[in-house]
Motif scaffolding. Structure first.
Motif, PDB file in Angstrom:
ATOM      1  N   PRO A  17     -22.583   9.944  15.686  1.00 31.81           N
ATOM      2  CA  PRO A  17     -21.468   9.014  15.448  1.00 31.81           C
ATOM      3  C   PRO A  17     -20.321   9.635  14.663  1.00 31.81           C
ATOM      4  CG  PRO A  17     -23.555   7.945  14.978  1.00 31.81           C
ATOM      5  CD  PRO A  17     -23.850   9.399  15.200  1.00 31.81           C
ATOM      6  N   LEU A  18     -20.621  10.534  13.763  1.00 33.01           N
ATOM      7  CA  LEU A  18     -19.584  11.198  12.986  1.00 33.01           C
ATOM      8  C   LEU A  18     -18.669  12.016  13.900  1.00 33.01           C
ATOM      9  CD1 LEU A  18     -18.361  11.991  10.268  1.00 33.01           C
ATOM     10  CD2 LEU A  18     -20.095  13.781  10.122  1.00 33.01           C
ATOM     11  N   ALA A  19     -19.253  12.827  14.770  1.00 33.70           N
ATOM     12  CA  ALA A  19     -18.460  13.629  15.704  1.00 33.70           C
ATOM     13  C   ALA A  19     -17.679  12.739  16.665  1.00 33.70           C
ATOM     14  CB  ALA A  19     -19.360  14.584  16.480  1.00 33.70           C
ATOM     15  N   THR A  20     -18.296  11.650  17.105  1.00 33.75           N
ATOM     16  CA  THR A  20     -17.640  10.722  18.019  1.00 33.75           C
ATOM     17  C   THR A  20     -16.437  10.066  17.351  1.00 33.75           C
ATOM     18  OG1 THR A  20     -19.741  10.300  19.117  1.00 33.75           O
ATOM     19  CG2 THR A  20     -17.998   8.689  19.477  1.00 33.75           C
ATOM     20  N   CYS A  21     -16.576   9.683  16.104  1.00 29.52           N
ATOM     21  CA  CYS A  21     -15.485   9.063  15.367  1.00 29.52           C
ATOM     22  C   CYS A  21     -14.305  10.022  15.217  1.00 29.52           C
ATOM     23  CB  CYS A  21     -15.990   8.613  13.990  1.00 29.52           C
ATOM     24  SG  CYS A  21     -14.765   7.743  12.997  1.00 29.52           S
ATOM     25  N   VAL A  22     -14.576  11.255  14.843  1.00 32.20           N
ATOM     26  CA  VAL A  22     -13.516  12.258  14.706  1.00 32.20           C
ATOM     27  C   VAL A  22     -12.839  12.493  16.058  1.00 32.20           C
ATOM     28  CG1 VAL A  22     -13.078  14.711  14.252  1.00 32.20           C
ATOM     29  CG2 VAL A  22     -14.464  13.364  12.661  1.00 32.20           C
ATOM     30  N   ALA A  23     -13.619  12.592  17.124  1.00 35.69           N
ATOM     31  CA  ALA A  23     -13.051  12.792  18.461  1.00 35.69           C
ATOM     32  C   ALA A  23     -12.167  11.611  18.861  1.00 35.69           C
ATOM     33  CB  ALA A  23     -14.162  12.997  19.481  1.00 35.69           C
TER      34      ALA A  23
END
Length: 115
Positions: A17-23
């Protein structure tokens, strides 16, 4: 992992979720400025803690920035991806390292991005 009986443990999957949020925020910035999103990339690396309980000890996100941003644009881009509240709320040490495509490892991070 399709077709196998293995996959990430729930604690490891907490990084997704962290990577998805940044993306999400990075893509929104690029679309708003009419820049190509096709070359945007977010890569994630993490390490697990050596002791118990099992947990992610550190996370490293590498954001590949498409061409077309000057220094002011990179600063604004960094501020936008910093809007992802997950890295601020997470009990992790997160370092965002936006890079231009084909930039050498260790090239400087985008100004304004949380370190």
């Amino acid at each position: 992992m399709l077709g196998t009986q293995s996959g990430g443990a729930p604690v490891e999957l907490s990084v997704v979720p962290l990577a998805t949020c940044v993306a999400h925020y990075a893509r929104g910035f690029l679309e708003c400025h009419r820049l190509a999103v096709e070359r945007l990339g977010v890569a994630t690396e993490f390490t697990m803690a050596d002791d118990r309980p099992a947990r992610v000890a550190s996370v490293r996100l590498r954001v590949t920035v498409p061409p077309g941003l000057d220094e002011a644009g990179l600063t604004a881009f960094g501020a936008m991806i910093d809007h992802c509240g997950l890295h601020g709320a997470a009990l992790l040490r997160v370092r965002l390292l936006p890079q231009r495509p084909h930039s050498p490892p260790g090239s400087p991070a985008v100004p304004g991005v949380s370190q």
